[in-house]
Structure formats: C-alpha cells, structure tokens
Design a protein around this motif. Structure first.
Motif, PDB file in Angstrom:
ATOM      1  N   THR A   1       0.886  -0.692  -0.202  1.00  0.00           N
ATOM      2  CA  THR A   1      -0.478  -0.475  -0.319  1.00  0.00           C
ATOM      3  C   THR A   1       0.903   1.734   0.035  1.00  0.00           C
ATOM      4  N   SER A   2       0.689   2.169  -0.871  1.00  0.00           N
ATOM      5  CA  SER A   2       1.955   2.921  -0.677  1.00  0.00           C
ATOM      6  C   SER A   2       1.118   4.322  -2.172  1.00  0.00           C
ATOM      7  N   VAL A   3       1.446   5.049  -2.382  1.00  0.00           N
ATOM      8  CA  VAL A   3       1.624   5.676  -4.156  1.00  0.00           C
ATOM      9  C   VAL A   3       3.031   5.341  -4.753  1.00  0.00           C
ATOM     10  N   TYR A   4       2.379   5.298  -5.948  1.00  0.00           N
ATOM     11  CA  TYR A   4       3.450   4.864  -7.186  1.00  0.00           C
ATOM     12  C   TYR A   4       4.089   5.960  -7.833  1.00  0.00           C
ATOM     13  N   PHE A   5       5.487   6.109  -7.738  1.00  0.00           N
ATOM     14  CA  PHE A   5       5.587   7.316  -9.059  1.00  0.00           C
ATOM     15  C   PHE A   5       5.903   6.840 -10.295  1.00  0.00           C
ATOM     16  N   CYS A   6       6.144   7.164 -11.184  1.00  0.00           N
ATOM     17  CA  CYS A   6       6.662   6.491 -12.443  1.00  0.00           C
ATOM     18  C   CYS A   6       7.941   8.175 -12.469  1.00  0.00           C
ATOM     19  N   ALA A   7       8.942   7.929 -13.301  1.00  0.00           N
ATOM     20  CA  ALA A   7      10.146   9.484 -13.938  1.00  0.00           C
ATOM     21  C   ALA A   7      10.530   8.932 -14.746  1.00  0.00           C
ATOM     22  N   SER A   8      11.184   9.601 -15.882  1.00  0.00           N
ATOM     23  CA  SER A   8      12.074  10.128 -17.012  1.00  0.00           C
ATOM     24  C   SER A   8      13.326  11.118 -16.711  1.00  0.00           C
ATOM     25  N   LYS A   9      13.931  10.406 -17.837  1.00  0.00           N
ATOM     26  CA  LYS A   9      15.058  11.532 -17.859  1.00  0.00           C
ATOM     27  C   LYS A   9      16.306  10.954 -18.593  1.00  0.00           C
ATOM     28  N   PRO A  10      16.243  12.188 -19.765  1.00  0.00           N
ATOM     29  CA  PRO A  10      17.123  11.814 -20.943  1.00  0.00           C
ATOM     30  C   PRO A  10      18.325  11.403 -20.648  1.00  0.00           C
ATOM     31  N   THR A  11      19.095  12.046 -19.907  1.00  0.00           N
ATOM     32  CA  THR A  11      20.303  12.026 -19.684  1.00  0.00           C
ATOM     33  C   THR A  11      21.140  11.899 -17.933  1.00  0.00           C
TER      34      THR A  11
END
Lengths: 115, 112
Positions: B86-96
């Motif tokens: 049970t939690s809050v899930y975050f997805c993230a991205s970056k170029p470099t």
C-alpha cells in the motif's frame, strides 16, 4: 552512497513570511535537485544546482548550494498559500561528478502557509 | 507532449491479487524509474531502466517486476499483493544522467 537529510520536517508559516528549508548530504553534492509536490500530485521540478556557490531563483524561490557542496538551502520570500506543499531534495546517488542514473531523495519538508 | 503518464490513478487490491501499473513517456527518454512514496519516508527506488531491454533493481525491488520492451513504456507488475505494498507509486523519466527527472502524477494503491 549518498544520504540526504532535510530540515525541518514540517513548517507552518503565516502568509508573507520568509522561510528556509535545508538539505544536508553525507557526501559532496555534484547534482542537487529541488522538487515540489502538492498533495495527491506528482513532483514538479523546481531547480538544479551543480556548482559550489551556485544560486538560482525562480519567482520568489531561491536555491543555493554551499561552497563545500554538502548542503543546499531553499528560501521562499514573502510566502503565499500557493507555496504550500512538500519540498523534496534529490541528489545523484553515486556522489560523483558526471551525473548518475539514480537519485536519492530526502524525506521531504511539509510546508503550510496560513492566510 | 503528454510527458509522463500513469494509469490507473487509484486502485484497491485484495491480498494475493496481481496487477500492472502502467507508465508511458513521449519524450524519447532513455532513463525510466519506479518509486514508491510512503508517508514521511520520501521516495524509494523500486526499479529503473537505462534503455529498452535493460532493467535493474533499486532499493526496494522485492514483490515487484518490470519490463522495458520499448523506449516509451515501463510497466510495473505486482504479482501477489501484500498490505505492505500500500503506497503511492510514481514513475519518472529523464533523457541523460545529468538532467532532472520528470515525474508522472502517481498511482495510489491500497491493498486490503
């Protein structure tokens, strides 16, 4: 690896007051990121600091990276209710120059601004 | 650009059920990440990927799996849901490596 400690954990201020949030590292900071999170939302990028002594400002928010590069501060001038949220600092996990594919984050500072 | 998108926004699971949290980005970023955020604990890295076909464990990978068959998508799989997830899930991205991460809006998951 890098560990980040934020202080204070929470802060309640009256609208119009200035405030400072600190982020202290166990290692030299080569890339330090400040994010803001509103309740129930994702993280919004505020600023990135890389060089010792560097200072950046956006509207009423100023972030600094100290000369020794082991602490960063986020200063808000004349706070407004719109500044309320959780502020998180993040740093390159490896603690080395050139950037790292992974970040480590502090636990966050919860800011409340009372009108 | 839509940036980083996550679905669903909310989900309630029963113990032992499985589900996949979806994450997509349209910025052609090589690096993608999954974090979980528990109250007062900041963000913990679950898994990350430095490009299509390459994934690696973060700090808290147990109970999760990922795949990265395309640059755009990075789904997170929970096989046997437990209350500890049970939690809050975050997805993230970056170029470099040297630039900031872009975060999705999060998925709030409750396991009961």
């Amino acid at each position: 690896s890098q560990e980040l400690e934020q202080s204070p954990q929470s802060l309640i201020v009256q609208e119009g007051k200035n405030l400072t949030i600190n982020c202290t590292s166990s290692k030299t900071l080569y890339g330090l990121y400040w994010y803001k999170q509103k309740y129930g939302e994702g993280l919004i990028f505020l600023m990135m600091l890389q060089k010792g002594g560097e200072e950046k400002s956006h509207e009423k928010i100023t972030a600094k990276l100290d000369e020794k590069k082991q602490q960063s501060s986020l200063h808000i001038t004349a706070s407004q209710p719109s500044h309320a949220g959780i502020y998180l600092c993040g740093a390159d996990k490896s603690g080395t120059q050139g950037g790292s594919e992974k970040l480590v984050f502090g636990k966050g500072t919860k800011l409340t601004v009372n009108p | 650009n839509a940036g980083v998108t996550q679905t669903p926004k909310f989900r309630i699971l029963k113990i032992g059920q499985s589900m996949t949290l979806q994450c997509a980005q349209d910025m052609n970023h090589n690096y993608m990440y999954w974090y979980r955020q528990d109250p007062g604990m900041g963000l913990k890295l679950i898994y990350y990927s430095v490009g299509a076909g390459i994934t690696d464990k973060g700090e808290v990978p147990n109970g999760y799996n990922v795949s990265r068959s395309t640059t755009e998508d990075f789904p997170l799989r929970l096989e046997l849901a437990a209350p500890s997830q049970t939690s809050v899930y975050f997805c993230a991205s970056k170029p470099t490596p040297s630039l900031e991460q872009y975060f999705g809006p999060g998925t709030r998951l409750t396991v009961t």
